[in-house]
Structures are given as structure tokens and as C-alpha cells.
Write a protein that holds these residues in place. Structure first.
Motif, PDB file in Angstrom:
ATOM      1  N   ASP A 314       0.840  -1.204   0.000  1.00 57.04           N
ATOM      2  CA  ASP A 314       0.000   0.000   0.000  1.00 57.04           C
ATOM      3  C   ASP A 314       0.875   1.254   0.000  1.00 57.04           C
ATOM      4  O   ASP A 314       0.605   2.229  -0.715  1.00 57.04           O
ATOM      5  CB  ASP A 314      -0.910   0.019   1.229  1.00 57.04           C
ATOM      6  CG  ASP A 314      -1.959  -1.079   1.209  1.00 57.04           C
ATOM      7  OD1 ASP A 314      -2.454  -1.406   0.119  1.00 57.04           O
ATOM      8  OD2 ASP A 314      -2.280  -1.601   2.294  1.00 57.04           O
ATOM      9  N   ALA A 315       1.927   1.221   0.809  1.00 54.79           N
ATOM     10  CA  ALA A 315       2.838   2.362   0.880  1.00 54.79           C
ATOM     11  C   ALA A 315       3.560   2.559  -0.445  1.00 54.79           C
ATOM     12  O   ALA A 315       3.788   3.692  -0.883  1.00 54.79           O
ATOM     13  CB  ALA A 315       3.849   2.160   2.007  1.00 54.79           C
ATOM     14  N   ARG A 316       3.920   1.467  -1.091  1.00 52.46           N
ATOM     15  CA  ARG A 316       4.602   1.561  -2.385  1.00 52.46           C
ATOM     16  C   ARG A 316       3.695   2.200  -3.440  1.00 52.46           C
ATOM     17  O   ARG A 316       4.152   3.011  -4.259  1.00 52.46           O
ATOM     18  CB  ARG A 316       5.050   0.177  -2.843  1.00 52.46           C
ATOM     19  CG  ARG A 316       5.947   0.205  -4.074  1.00 52.46           C
ATOM     20  CD  ARG A 316       6.217  -1.202  -4.595  1.00 52.46           C
ATOM     21  NE  ARG A 316       7.304  -1.213  -5.566  1.00 52.46           N
ATOM     22  CZ  ARG A 316       7.178  -0.897  -6.846  1.00 52.46           C
ATOM     23  NH1 ARG A 316       5.986  -0.515  -7.315  1.00 52.46           N
ATOM     24  NH2 ARG A 316       8.220  -0.947  -7.671  1.00 52.46           N
ATOM     25  N   THR A 317       2.428   1.826  -3.439  1.00 53.29           N
ATOM     26  CA  THR A 317       1.496   2.394  -4.413  1.00 53.29           C
ATOM     27  C   THR A 317       1.350   3.902  -4.229  1.00 53.29           C
ATOM     28  O   THR A 317       1.393   4.668  -5.197  1.00 53.29           O
ATOM     29  CB  THR A 317       0.127   1.716  -4.297  1.00 53.29           C
ATOM     30  OG1 THR A 317       0.261   0.307  -4.567  1.00 53.29           O
ATOM     31  CG2 THR A 317      -0.874   2.314  -5.273  1.00 53.29           C
ATOM     32  N   ALA A 318       1.187   4.336  -2.981  1.00 58.70           N
ATOM     33  CA  ALA A 318       1.072   5.771  -2.712  1.00 58.70           C
ATOM     34  C   ALA A 318       2.351   6.499  -3.104  1.00 58.70           C
ATOM     35  O   ALA A 318       2.311   7.612  -3.657  1.00 58.70           O
ATOM     36  CB  ALA A 318       0.748   6.010  -1.244  1.00 58.70           C
ATOM     37  N   LEU A 319       3.503   5.876  -2.829  1.00 56.58           N
ATOM     38  CA  LEU A 319       4.777   6.483  -3.203  1.00 56.58           C
ATOM     39  C   LEU A 319       4.891   6.610  -4.717  1.00 56.58           C
ATOM     40  O   LEU A 319       5.370   7.637  -5.228  1.00 56.58           O
ATOM     41  CB  LEU A 319       5.934   5.647  -2.655  1.00 56.58           C
ATOM     42  CG  LEU A 319       7.338   6.063  -3.108  1.00 56.58           C
ATOM     43  CD1 LEU A 319       7.671   7.475  -2.639  1.00 56.58           C
ATOM     44  CD2 LEU A 319       8.381   5.065  -2.613  1.00 56.58           C
ATOM     45  N   ALA A 320       4.458   5.601  -5.451  1.00 56.11           N
ATOM     46  CA  ALA A 320       4.539   5.661  -6.915  1.00 56.11           C
ATOM     47  C   ALA A 320       3.717   6.827  -7.463  1.00 56.11           C
ATOM     48  O   ALA A 320       4.140   7.513  -8.401  1.00 56.11           O
ATOM     49  CB  ALA A 320       4.060   4.338  -7.513  1.00 56.11           C
ATOM     50  N   ILE A 321       2.546   7.069  -6.866  1.00 56.57           N
ATOM     51  CA  ILE A 321       1.739   8.220  -7.292  1.00 56.57           C
ATOM     52  C   ILE A 321       2.478   9.518  -6.980  1.00 56.57           C
ATOM     53  O   ILE A 321       2.505  10.454  -7.794  1.00 56.57           O
ATOM     54  CB  ILE A 321       0.360   8.196  -6.613  1.00 56.57           C
ATOM     55  CG1 ILE A 321      -0.430   6.937  -7.023  1.00 56.57           C
ATOM     56  CG2 ILE A 321      -0.448   9.443  -6.980  1.00 56.57           C
ATOM     57  CD1 ILE A 321      -1.744   6.767  -6.275  1.00 56.57           C
ATOM     58  N   ALA A 322       3.093   9.590  -5.793  1.00 52.86           N
ATOM     59  CA  ALA A 322       3.847  10.790  -5.421  1.00 52.86           C
ATOM     60  C   ALA A 322       4.994  11.045  -6.392  1.00 52.86           C
ATOM     61  O   ALA A 322       5.239  12.189  -6.810  1.00 52.86           O
ATOM     62  CB  ALA A 322       4.376  10.653  -3.997  1.00 52.86           C
ATOM     63  N   LEU A 323       5.714  10.004  -6.761  1.00 55.66           N
ATOM     64  CA  LEU A 323       6.830  10.158  -7.696  1.00 55.66           C
ATOM     65  C   LEU A 323       6.337  10.564  -9.079  1.00 55.66           C
ATOM     66  O   LEU A 323       6.993  11.363  -9.775  1.00 55.66           O
ATOM     67  CB  LEU A 323       7.628   8.857  -7.766  1.00 55.66           C
ATOM     68  CG  LEU A 323       8.347   8.454  -6.462  1.00 55.66           C
ATOM     69  CD1 LEU A 323       8.973   7.079  -6.612  1.00 55.66           C
ATOM     70  CD2 LEU A 323       9.395   9.485  -6.064  1.00 55.66           C
ATOM     71  N   ALA A 324       5.179  10.029  -9.479  1.00 62.04           N
ATOM     72  CA  ALA A 324       4.598  10.447 -10.756  1.00 62.04           C
ATOM     73  C   ALA A 324       4.197  11.913 -10.711  1.00 62.04           C
ATOM     74  O   ALA A 324       4.378  12.652 -11.695  1.00 62.04           O
ATOM     75  CB  ALA A 324       3.386   9.575 -11.084  1.00 62.04           C
ATOM     76  N   ALA A 325       3.664  12.362  -9.581  1.00 63.36           N
ATOM     77  CA  ALA A 325       3.288  13.765  -9.431  1.00 63.36           C
ATOM     78  C   ALA A 325       4.520  14.666  -9.527  1.00 63.36           C
ATOM     79  O   ALA A 325       4.489  15.735 -10.164  1.00 63.36           O
ATOM     80  CB  ALA A 325       2.565  13.980  -8.104  1.00 63.36           C
TER      81      ALA A 325
END
Length: 342
Positions: A314-325
Motif C-alpha cells: 500500500d505504501a509503495r502504491t502511494a509512493l509511486a503516485i507521489a513520484l509520478a506527481a
């Protein structure tokens, strides 16, 4: 460990949020015992341990990781140290609760997840909004099909103002990696089973325009498109003059749910200056029950030998969105999630 033994927890990081978490674990989480505090700075650990009745304090994290009297650690150290601490704790056989973000790169997130999996320990990440009563009830309504198919989602975080921080001391991209990362997880939580596909972000220094040249950003809006067709927005500001503001909304084909309120009581004052309500000024006030809920869930997962309700993935998914942003801000273009690999 039997199902009746208290889970012996050591705090790593005795700063503002760590001290709050330690107090809740020591005094409000059934089945938990705060046994140690570690912090490298001065007597911070000793003072907090004495105040909360923890038997051990240390400036060296190795002392708690090597202790047979510690079952689990609660990591509340600075964000950029989280991955190494998760890996070290897991390798020492300790269950891990880690404040967000678990990592700031996907490679580090994968290392943390692999370390916990290899050691067979519980790894839970501190996305506290999932445990707030309103957000939890919203998810239950979504799971029950009451809103139909999610179509539009919104999550926001506005820190209380006036913001008086020093921009030079705020690491670059904090607004995505440490603030909006809560909202990215919330959007995934309230759109269960859906996968983020594409991210577009804009950000600026509207509170401190003078700091923009050095890379400081204090205001942001992010759009996330999911594979079930839902379109979501997340927004953040470092300065809401009226108080700490955390809200979520899901609009669907059959209805809508909202969650999050900033008022401290249901009292409303009507006077000559208009209508007034008291609002929360700190996250530790607004989200107190959420913190207790997530720590209780962590302890229950350890005692029942079940997976944590908020996983490293779950943390990885949120991080991936942050990095995409972050990449979207850098390029001025939409970013496909499959392009985010670092």
C-alpha cells in the motif's frame, strides 16, 4: 508470543510526532507496552521514557534492535531514514510500524517490503486516515455498494496556518512525499481494487513565493485517473488559517459519501460576528482516535499473526503516485504510472 501477552514496543524517534505516538501506545492502546525509547539527540529519549514509564532509553538504535525485551518498533524518525530502519528492524526479527513515507524511492520501498517478508514480521505503514471513523465508514459504504460505481474522488490536506516554517529546512518535494502521500493512499483506499493509471500535477509556492527559486513548494493539486474510469483529485496547502483540514469525498453512480471535519465539538456559537465553530489546530488533535486505531490494529496483527491492514505494498502504491506527481511538475505533462520505475 501468546494472544494474551502484551506487545513490547520500542519507539525510534522522540520528536513531536514520536512523542505523541509513544504517549498513545503507553496509555491508550490495549495489549501494548512501551518498553523503550531511542533517539540520537541529547536526552530526548531519556526524558520521554521517564515521562511514560518506559524502562529503557538510549541514543543508539542498535540497543533496541538487539534487545530480547522488544517485540516491535514504532519508527517516527525523519522520513529519509525510514527504509534503513525498517530493514534493520526486520532483520533483527522485530515487527515494524513505520510512519509514512516508508521510502522515498521505489527501490527502497521494495527493499523494505522484501526485508519484512524474508523475516516473517508484520510491517504496517502509518496511513492513519484509514482508521478515522468517517473515512472508515465511507469505505464500508463503498464496499456495500451504496454509492454504486465510484466516478469522482477527492482528498485534501491543509495544514493549519499561518505557516511559519523555514523553507530552507523543508526537503524538496515534501508536499508530495510527506503530505499528499496521505491523500494518494486515501484515494486508493476509497476506490478499492482500482489501479492508478495516469497522474497530472501542478504545484507552486503561493504561501512563500520568495522561496520558489530554491525549489520550495507549498500548494499543489494532483489528478489521478484510475483503471475503473474514476477520476480523482488530491490537493494540499501548508497554511489553512482556520485550522487543520482533512477531508475526502467519493461520488458514484448511486450516491456520494464524504468524510472529515475540522471542528473539535458539535457546538456552534451564534453571535454578533456571525457563526463560529472551534477547529483543530494540530494533526495530533484532529486524528487522535485514528492514531490509536492504527496502533491497535498493528498490535492485533502481531498477536493474531495476521497481515497488517496497511501493508508495505500500500505504501509503495502511494509512493509511486507521489513520484509520478513530482515528474509531472518537472515536465509539465501527464505521467503514465508504468513510466515510474525509480
Amino acid at each position: 508470543m501468546s494472544s494474551t501477552d502484551p506487545v513490547r514496543i520500542a519507539l525510534i524517534g522522540a520528536g513531536r510526532i514520536g512523542a505523541n505516538h509513544a504517549e498513545l501506545v503507553a496509555r491508550h492502546v490495549v495489549g501494548a507496552s512501551l518498553v523503550a525509547v531511542s533517539d540520537p539527540i541529547g536526552d530526548a529519549a531519556a526524558r520521554l521514557a521517564a515521562a511514560l514509564g518506559a524502562s529503557t532509553s538510549t541514543t543508539d538504535v542498535a540497543d533496541v534492535l538487539g534487545s530480547d525485551d522488544v517485540d516491535a518498533v514504532l519508527i517516527a524518525a525523519p522520513a529519509r531514514s525510514h527504509t534503513e530502519l525498517v530493514v534493520a528492524a526486520a532483520q533483527a526479527g522485530k515487527h515494524v510500524f513505520c510512519e509514512k513515507p516508508m521510502a522515498v524511492t521505489l527501490a527502497d520501498a521494495d527493499r523494505a517490503i522484501a526485508a519484512a517478508d524474508s523475516a516473517g514480521v508484520v510491517l504496517q505503514v502509518g496511513f492513519n486516515r484509514r482508521f478515522a471513523p468517517g473515512f472508515s465508514a465511507a469505505r464500508a459504504a463503498i464496499d456495500a455498494g451504496r454509492i454504486g460505481t465510484p466516478q469522482l474522488l477527492r482528498s485534501l490536506t491543509r495544514d493549519p496556518g499561518p505557516w511559519g516554517g523555514d523553507p530552507a529546512r523543508v526537503p524538496q518535494w515534501t508536499i508530495f512525499l510527506e503530505t499528499l502521500i496521505h491523500d494518494f493512499d486515501t484515494l486508493c483506499f476509497l476506490n478499492p481494487g482500482a489501479r492508478p493509471l495516469r497522474v497530472t500535477a501542478v504545484a507552486d509556492a503561493l504561501i512563500r513565493p520568495d522561496a520558489k527559486a530554491s525549489g520550495h513548494l507549498d500548494t499543489a493539486v494532483v489528478t489521478v485517473v484510475f483503471d475503473n474510469g474514476a477520476i480523482a483529485t488530491a490537493e494540499a496547502s501548508f497554511s489553512a488559517l482556520y485550522g487543520y483540514d482533512v477531508r475526502g469525498e467519493v461520488f458514484g453512480s448511486a450516491g456520494m459519501v464524504t468524510a472529515g471535519r475540522g471542528d473539535t465539538t458539535d457546538m456552534v456559537f451564534y453571535g454578533s460576528n456571525g457563526i463560529e465553530i472551534d477547529t483543530s489546530r494540530r494533526d495530533t488533535d484532529l486524528l487522535r482516535s485514528s492514531y490509536i486505531g492504527e496502533f491497535t490494529a498493528f498490535v492485533d496483527a502481531i498477536r493474531s499473526q495476521k497481515p497488517a491492514p496497511v501493508t508495505g505494498q500500500d505504501a509503495r502504491t502511494a509512493l509511486a503516485i507521489a513520484l509520478a506527481a513530482i515528474r509531472s511538475v518537472e515536465t509539465g505533462a501527464a505521467v503514465d504510472m508504468n513510466e515510474v520505475t525509480a
